[in-house]
Design a protein around this motif. Structure first.
Motif, short mmCIF file in Angstrom:
data_model
loop_
_atom_site.label_atom_id
_atom_site.label_comp_id
_atom_site.label_asym_id
_atom_site.label_seq_id
_atom_site.Cartn_x
_atom_site.Cartn_y
_atom_site.Cartn_z
N LEU A 133 16.20 -8.47 6.88
CA LEU A 133 16.17 -8.48 5.43
C LEU A 133 15.19 -9.52 4.88
O LEU A 133 15.30 -9.93 3.72
N SER A 134 14.25 -9.94 5.71
CA SER A 134 13.22 -10.86 5.23
C SER A 134 11.92 -10.09 5.00
O SER A 134 11.77 -8.95 5.44
N VAL A 135 11.01 -10.71 4.27
CA VAL A 135 9.64 -10.21 4.17
C VAL A 135 8.70 -11.37 4.45
O VAL A 135 9.05 -12.53 4.24
N THR A 174 16.81 -2.18 -1.68
CA THR A 174 16.58 -3.24 -0.70
C THR A 174 15.13 -3.24 -0.23
O THR A 174 14.61 -2.20 0.18
N VAL A 175 14.50 -4.40 -0.27
CA VAL A 175 13.17 -4.59 0.31
C VAL A 175 13.36 -5.31 1.64
O VAL A 175 13.93 -6.39 1.69
N ARG A 176 12.86 -4.69 2.70
CA ARG A 176 13.06 -5.19 4.06
C ARG A 176 11.72 -5.59 4.69
O ARG A 176 10.66 -5.31 4.14
N ARG A 177 11.83 -6.14 5.88
CA ARG A 177 10.61 -6.50 6.62
C ARG A 177 9.82 -5.25 6.98
O ARG A 177 8.59 -5.28 7.09
N GLY A 178 10.51 -4.13 7.15
CA GLY A 178 9.83 -2.89 7.50
C GLY A 178 9.35 -2.07 6.32
O GLY A 178 8.82 -0.97 6.52
N THR A 179 9.50 -2.58 5.10
CA THR A 179 9.04 -1.85 3.92
C THR A 179 7.53 -1.99 3.81
O THR A 179 7.02 -3.07 3.50
N ASP A 180 6.81 -0.90 4.09
CA ASP A 180 5.35 -0.98 4.03
C ASP A 180 4.87 -0.70 2.60
O ASP A 180 5.66 -0.43 1.69
N ALA A 181 3.57 -0.77 2.41
CA ALA A 181 2.99 -0.63 1.07
C ALA A 181 3.29 0.73 0.46
O ALA A 181 3.57 0.84 -0.74
N GLU A 182 3.27 1.77 1.28
CA GLU A 182 3.54 3.11 0.75
C GLU A 182 4.97 3.24 0.28
O GLU A 182 5.23 3.76 -0.81
#
Length: 266
Positions: free
Chosen positions: A25-27, A215-223
């Protein structure tokens, strides 16, 4: 725009090297900076939680393309990494603090990673970040009894008021879990609005004590981040999360019933 659907972004840690407890749950600082730039490029207007709720409560119109940037728990990277990016764009945000996890006189030692201290919290507040409550020790509030629930809320509220000079008016439920009993207690402790999770866009019809976030996660890419901002395919993106949440809710409900039964027998 009282019927608008608003993306409320939920962040946790902003860190280059988070520990295992906060990694998912980090970025990264770089990703957070790019995400703030994407908000600016799309012409979105960030609001605080209190600002959105006040407009919906009064019926005043929302600005064009509103968005909320929120952080849970109180990780040190919010000050070190997120604040410069927010300030660079002139964006407000909301930080929900678990007061027993922050470094200082009230520290319970439960913080899962490097946490903010109160000097840093005050600097965030001075920079336009709304400071909200997130309980004192971050329990699942719907799983604790009335006495413990009141203590968690009252302690959190009073610590923030003592450190910042005014009580917090916004709240976020730890883990996103609440119930009618919890929501009533939050209201009775002076919080005017509260955020859940839900992983869908917020709407006025959800009510001031159950506004949903994504939720914004570490795996949330730009798209994917762009889709969250535009409100596209949010339901599909978080379908698995919602299914897991519903399943866990059944388990947690059974646990509550079992505890009550044991208490009655005792």
């Amino acid at each position: 725009m009282t019927d608008a659907r608003v993306p409320i972004l939920m962040y946790h840690a902003v860190a280059a090297e988070p520990n295992d407890a906060t990694r998912a749950l980090s970025v990264t600082p770089e990703a957070f900076g790019e995400q703030m730039a994407a908000i600016a490029d799309r012409g979105l207007t960030p609001l605080t939680t209190a600002g959105l709720a006040a407009r919906w409560r009064s019926g005043r119109p929302l600005p064009a393309r509103p968005v909320l940037i929120t952080f849970d728990d109180g990780y040190e990277g919010v000050h070190r990494h997120a604040l410069p990016a927010l300030a660079g764009h002139g964006f407000p945000a909301t930080l929900f603090v678990s007061t027993g996890w922050l470094r200082g006189a009230y520290d319970t030692g439960g913080g899962p990673d490097a946490m903010l201290d109160w000097r840093q919290v005050r600097e965030l507040a001075d920079a336009g970040v709304e400071i909200g409550g997130h309980s004192h020790t971050h329990p699942q509030l719907d799983q604790i009894d009335d006495t413990a629930l009141r203590a968690e809320l009252t302690r959190c509220r009073d610590v923030v008021a003592g450190e910042l000079g005014a009580p917090p008016v916004s709240f976020a439920y730890p883990y996103g879990y609440s119930s009618r009993r919890v929501r009533t207690a939050v209201r009775e402790n002076g919080f005017a609005q509260a955020l859940a999770v839900g992983n869908s866009l917020a709407r006025r019809a959800q009510g001031p004590y159950a506004l949903r976030r994504v939720t914004v996660r570490r795996g949330t890419d730009a798209e994917e981040f762009g889709r969250l901002l535009d409100g596209r395919a949010v339901a599909r993106a978080f379908a698995r999360d919602r299914a897991l949440t519903k399943g866990y809710a059944v388990v947690r409900g059974a646990r509550r019933i079992r505890r009550r039964a044991v208490g009655a027998l005792g």
